[in-house]
Structures are given as C-alpha cells and as structure tokens.
Design an enzyme around this catalytic site. Structure first.
Site, mmCIF file in Angstrom:
data_model
loop_
_atom_site.group_PDB
_atom_site.id
_atom_site.type_symbol
_atom_site.label_atom_id
_atom_site.label_comp_id
_atom_site.label_asym_id
_atom_site.label_seq_id
_atom_site.Cartn_x
_atom_site.Cartn_y
_atom_site.Cartn_z
ATOM 1 N N SER A 23 3.967 0.724 2.572
ATOM 2 C CA SER A 23 3.861 -0.321 3.601
ATOM 3 C C SER A 23 3.557 -1.657 2.933
ATOM 4 C CB SER A 23 2.690 -0.040 4.556
ATOM 5 O OG SER A 23 2.786 1.228 5.146
ATOM 6 N N HIS A 77 0.841 -1.199 0.000
ATOM 7 C CA HIS A 77 0.000 0.000 0.000
ATOM 8 C C HIS A 77 0.881 1.257 0.000
ATOM 9 C CE1 HIS A 77 -3.626 2.266 0.469
ATOM 10 N NE2 HIS A 77 -3.005 2.994 1.392
#
Ligand code: GAR
Length: 188
Positions: free
Chosen positions: A135, A109
């Site tokens: 992330s 993400h």
C-alpha cells in the site's frame, strides 16, 4: 519534471530508495534523510549524488536524547522540500510534525492496509495465511494509517502454501517499487 520537491526518509537497505532514485529524470529528490547512520540507503543516495542528512538528536528537559523533529522540519524547508516519501522509514513521526506536513507525506507499507500495520507485516500475513500485498498511503498521526492512495495484492491467500517466505518477500519488494512509481507519477 514533476513540480514537487521531495525528501525521502529511510532507515535501512534502501531498495525502495533505489527505485525512487531511478525516477530522477522526473522526480526532484532534494535530500535523503536517514534515522540510522549505518543504513545502506545512505550509500545509495551518496553514490547517486543526492545530499543526505542524519536525523539529529537533542537533549530534552528530562535529559533524554530525542530526535530533533523541529530541526528536520527547518532543514527540509531550507532545501525547498514540499513533499516527503517514507521509503522504509522505521521511526514514528510525531503528531505535530505530521500536522505541519499534512497531506504531503506518503508512506509505503508492505501489506494491504489496514491489515498488518507496524513491523514484520509480511511475516505476520504469511503466518496467518492472509492476502499479501503493498500500500501507499497519506500519513496521519497513526502508525501506517491515513487515506490509502494505491494498493496492490501481490499474492492471494489461497496461493501462499506453495511459496516460501523469501520468494514472497522478493515479489512484494518488486510490487512496492511498481506501486510507488505509479502513485508518484499520478500524484497531483
Ligand atoms: C520495505 O518493505 C517497506 O515497505 C517497509 O520497510 C521495507 C524497507 O526496505 N516499510 C515499513 O514497514 C513501514 N512501516 P528498503 O529499505 O529496502 O526500502
């Protein structure tokens, strides 16, 4: 070769899929699954000789067409898949599917989670002058939730003023591929 057998789920352009395909000397990618028949990610997979699947739909009791997650589950298991990587997959996985694959689904993400889950994460962080980064996390029933496995801050909030959004997006995408690679190589 790492012993896990992966399915990569995609929806769009597939730049992150390309990064994963480049790791195929160590990464066993059994299938690439797309939610979108027009995704250029599908072409990338086919060119690399990796089997592809489209998410199938079925008609439910209310006569609505819904993704057949049960079918996907069986297709993956038939191919011996035991891990799933969401690389730009824009559909929310249903809770029962996530529970069946608990601890086995990773998502990439473009934000420093838990900040900016959902869509347009880079744009929102940029507009609010927040730190921008990427992330990789384990997927749970929430959207872009679940334990974070690795994060990288691409650009500090204090440095945003001098950079265009497109330059920032480019740097985020470079970091996405790096973080994905590092995380998978460290994966048990
Ligand atoms: C990537 O930036 C990925 O992190 C993001 O979609 C983009 C897909 O690009 N994923 C999410 O926002 C998931 N919530 P790609 O198709 O070129 O890999």
């Amino acid at each position: 070769m790492l012993r896990d057998r992966w399915a990569v789920l995609v929806s769009g352009r597939g730049s992150n899929l390309s990064g994963l395909l480049e790791m195929r000397d160590v990464l066993d990618i059994r299938v690439v699954v797309s939610s979108n028949p027009k995704a250029s990610a599908l072409l990338k997979a086919r060119r690399a000789g990796v089997p592809t699947l489209l998410l199938q739909k079925k008609v439910d009791k209310k006569n609505d067409k819904k993704v057949d997650w049960q079918k996907l589950d069986s297709e993956l298991r038939d191919r011996g898949v035991n891990h799933i990587f969401l690389a730009g997959f824009m559909k929310v996985l249903p809770a029962d599917f996530v529970r069946r694959w608990q601890g086995k689904i990773l998502n990439l993400h473009p934000s420093i989670l838990p900040a900016y889950p959902g869509l347009k994460s880079i744009e929102r962080a940029y507009e609010e002058r927040a730190d921008i980064g990427v992330s990789v996390h384990l997927v749970n029933e929430g959207v872009d939730e679940g334990p974070v496995l690795a994060q990288r801050r691409t650009i500090a909030a204090s440095c945003l003023a001098t950079q265009s959004l497109s330059a920032i997006e480019f740097k985020v995408h470079v970091d996405e591929q790096r973080l994905m690679r590092e995380t998978i190589l460290k994966w048990k």
